[in-house]
Scaffold this motif. Structure first.
Motif, PDB file in Angstrom:
ATOM      1  N   ARG A  53      -8.915  -4.512  -3.712  1.00 26.35           N
ATOM      2  CA  ARG A  53      -7.657  -3.755  -3.579  1.00 26.35           C
ATOM      3  C   ARG A  53      -7.315  -3.529  -2.111  1.00 26.35           C
ATOM      4  O   ARG A  53      -8.168  -3.633  -1.224  1.00 26.35           O
ATOM      5  CB  ARG A  53      -7.760  -2.394  -4.283  1.00 26.35           C
ATOM      6  N   ASN A  55      -5.423  -0.428   0.013  1.00 24.17           N
ATOM      7  CA  ASN A  55      -4.836   0.914  -0.109  1.00 24.17           C
ATOM      8  C   ASN A  55      -3.666   1.016   0.862  1.00 24.17           C
ATOM      9  O   ASN A  55      -3.831   0.798   2.055  1.00 24.17           O
ATOM     10  CB  ASN A  55      -5.900   1.979   0.207  1.00 24.17           C
ATOM     11  N   PRO A  70      -2.879   2.672  -3.871  1.00 23.54           N
ATOM     12  CA  PRO A  70      -3.343   1.299  -3.641  1.00 23.54           C
ATOM     13  C   PRO A  70      -2.656   0.270  -4.547  1.00 23.54           C
ATOM     14  O   PRO A  70      -1.882   0.626  -5.440  1.00 23.54           O
ATOM     15  CB  PRO A  70      -4.816   1.394  -4.020  1.00 23.54           C
ATOM     16  N   ALA A  72      -3.901  -3.699  -6.463  1.00 21.43           N
ATOM     17  CA  ALA A  72      -4.944  -4.728  -6.585  1.00 21.43           C
ATOM     18  C   ALA A  72      -4.464  -5.967  -5.828  1.00 21.43           C
ATOM     19  O   ALA A  72      -3.256  -6.207  -5.719  1.00 21.43           O
ATOM     20  CB  ALA A  72      -5.174  -5.054  -8.051  1.00 21.43           C
ATOM     21  N   ASP A 202     -11.227   3.023  -5.717  1.00 19.90           N
ATOM     22  CA  ASP A 202     -11.419   1.569  -5.798  1.00 19.90           C
ATOM     23  C   ASP A 202     -11.616   1.109  -7.239  1.00 19.90           C
ATOM     24  O   ASP A 202     -11.046   0.108  -7.681  1.00 19.90           O
ATOM     25  CB  ASP A 202     -12.652   1.159  -4.972  1.00 19.90           C
ATOM     26  N   ILE A 205      -8.213   1.478  -9.332  1.00 15.90           N
ATOM     27  CA  ILE A 205      -7.210   0.407  -9.189  1.00 15.90           C
ATOM     28  C   ILE A 205      -7.770  -0.912  -9.717  1.00 15.90           C
ATOM     29  O   ILE A 205      -7.025  -1.753 -10.235  1.00 15.90           O
ATOM     30  CB  ILE A 205      -6.691   0.301  -7.733  1.00 15.90           C
ATOM     31  N   GLY A 209      -4.792  -1.681 -12.129  1.00 18.57           N
ATOM     32  CA  GLY A 209      -3.788  -2.468 -11.407  1.00 18.57           C
ATOM     33  C   GLY A 209      -2.889  -3.236 -12.364  1.00 18.57           C
ATOM     34  O   GLY A 209      -3.340  -3.750 -13.386  1.00 18.57           O
ATOM     35  N   GLY A 465      -5.180  -5.807 -12.836  1.00 18.04           N
ATOM     36  CA  GLY A 465      -6.554  -5.306 -12.809  1.00 18.04           C
ATOM     37  C   GLY A 465      -7.497  -6.135 -13.675  1.00 18.04           C
ATOM     38  O   GLY A 465      -7.177  -7.271 -14.064  1.00 18.04           O
TER      39      GLY A 465
END
Ligand code: ADP
Ligand code: NG1
Ligand code: MG
Length: 472
Positions: A53, A55, A70, A72, A202, A205, A209, A465
């Motif tokens: 990802r 941010n 964030p 991905a 982390d 996401i 994502g 994601g």
């Protein structure tokens, strides 16, 4: 704004036949399958893919309880798996510098040594351990092959992609049904076994994502909302050519501890039961104050000179041993200098920048005005990370400087101390921006000589994601 649904994972995983993507992506899948067959003399049953990802804003605030923004990226960790009846874990990595590993599936230890980067397989074991703790039955054994192209130790979250991929692989192998939110939380908790006290951005996401939009991720409880970026925006990632393994040093955990201590000292000064205050956001909600009021409180209650451990003990009226237990972690008990004013000021101001960034994206503002505002917020964020949070690196600062006038704004992304910057450009300016960095940074830096510059500075867009592909 679509609220992320809590729907079960399984429905969201397309079968392998629907595997789409660039040629490179498919070549990687084929290579991974071939590697698996060479190693284990059998075909894998399924494959999981978990992205890294970038941010956009909201750095070093997730572990303080504040939201982040964030998306991905196109780079990922892929894991091919076959269940086996023998209660063993066999691990192999496509990158031969990462040696093979084997252990009983129920009995292993995660090696964490001060000042040493953990071996790669420990990150896999973190995810596995989290799932074992959640499983009502014994786990099956597994043959596993791993490949990854997320730049490592670079703030793009290769570690969490690996931990989350391990958790997803182990959950799927054992038919453990979890929602995306549940497995994201499990992966965040699991990664702490490596020694870093991350906040969960982390892993969130990595699972939540979606293609085409960034995410506003909030914690306690974990939830996410789509953030549509203004038309024409292009984000560029540029590597500083410096790296840091976050589990090797105490830098990251020291920041976590400084924020915790800042919240506890302010709570004590306010006459609250400070032992119950766990984060800067926790303090804000206990006080029902605004971010502006919290910023004023930092300036009033915390001095700029570094605090010694002794002074903190005096302020909180506890012994050193008690402080170790209540507020510090394994690798921060030896530290004797804590910059509480600067760290807390960064966090409250950065939390506010996330709020404004999101509002700008939500409002139907005139294109160029919105872009300028977003760029300005990113520049402020970098300045704060450099001066107040002291987690930048000269190369990161140089990249940010070189981009001025070419990008609308840029900032370090991820934990820092090396790694990458993220820059805000547009369809019209992206090529010129990338060209400038290639000419003025990479072509003049011996650390980049002989490297493919397109892998060091590249445009990115919001990606999907985690996914599971069944090999049927
Ligand atoms: P990042 O900012 O990339 O998350 P960390 O310092 O948190 O950096 O973790 C990086 C570590 O994760 C690497 O040193 C390595 O041990 C592990 N890792 C990441 N990607 C891979 C991979 N493809 N194969 C093996 N290990 C990996
Ligand atoms: P990276 O740079 O991926 O190691 C870390 C933390 C995040 C967040 C950022 C800073 C972990 C796993 N990740 O990211 O939770 O705190 O730094 O914003 O600890
Ligand atoms: Mg990491």
């Amino acid at each position: 704004m679509a609220q992320e649904t809590n729907s079960g994972l399984k429905n969201n995983y397309p079968p392998l036949l629907q595997l789409q993507g660039s040629k490179l992506h498919n070549v990687r899948v084929t290579e991974l399958m071939d590697h698996f067959v060479v190693k284990y003399k059998q075909e894998p049953e399924f494959l999981v893919r978990v992205p890294g990802r970038v941010n956009l804003i909201g750095e070093h605030v997730d572990y303080c309880g504040y939201s982040v923004l964030p998306m991905a990226i196109q780079y990922d960790i892929m894991v091919a798996v076959k269940r086996i009846s023998e209660p063993q874990l066999y691990l192999t990595n496509m990158d031969s510098s990462h040696s093979d590993f084997q252990c009983p599936i129920h009995s292993f230890s995660i090696e964490v040594k001060k000042g040493v980067s953990p071996h790669w397989y420990n990150y896999f074991l973190c995810g596995l351990k989290g799932v074992l703790e959640a499983l009502p039955q014994d786990s099956v054994g597994m043959f596993v092959a791993v490949t990854g192209n997320v730049p490592q130790q670079s703030g793009l979250s290769s570690s969490s992609a690996l931990v989350s991929a391990a958790a997803l692989a182990a959950a799927h192998a054992n038919n453990l049904k979890m929602t995306k939110l549940e497995i994201a939380s499990l992966s965040a908790t699991s990664e702490r076994y490596i020694g870093t006290e991350g906040g969960g951005m982390d892993q969130a996401i990595a699972f939540l994502g979606t293609r085409g939009c960034a995410k506003h991720i909030q914690f306690n409880p974990l939830r996410s909302e789509d953030v549509k970026l203004p038309d024409g925006v292009v984000f560029v990632i540029a590597h500083s050519l410096a790296v840091l393994n976050k589990a090797k040093t105490s830098d990251f955990n020291c920041r976590v501890a400084e924020c915790r201590l800042a919240s506890q000292i302010m709570a004590k000064k306010r006459g609250l039961s400070w032992e119950k205050v766990s984060s800067l956001a926790d303090l804000q909600s206990t006080m029902t104050a605004s971010l502006g009021e919290m910023i004023a409180l930092v300036k009033e209650f915390l001095h700029e000179q570094p605090y010694s451990k002794e002074e903190i003990c005096r302020e909180l009226e506890v012994s050193g041993m008690c402080l170790d237990q209540l507020s510090l972690s394994n690798n921060t008990t030896d530290i004797n200098q804590f910059k509480l004013h600067q760290r807390a000021l960064h966090v409250y101001q950065e939390a506010n920048r996330v709020k404004v960034f999101r509002e700008v994206c939500q409002k139907d503002m005139e294109g160029s005005v919105a872009l300028m505002k977003l760029g300005e917020l990113m520049c402020q964020s970098h300045h704060s990370l450099q001066k107040l949070y002291e987690c930048s690196h000269p190369n990161l600062d140089r990249l940010v400087e070189l981009g001025k006038g070419k990008a609308l704004g840029s900032r370090l992304t991820g934990a820092g101390w090396g790694g990458c910057i993220v820059a805000l450009t547009t369809k019209d300016t992206v090529d010129d921006y990338i060209k400038t960095l290639k000419e003025k940074f990479y072509k003049e830096n011996p650390a980049a000589f002989g490297k493919d510059l397109d892998s060091l500075v590249f445009a990115t867009e919001p990606n999907v994601g985690a996914e599971i592909y069944e090999m049927k």
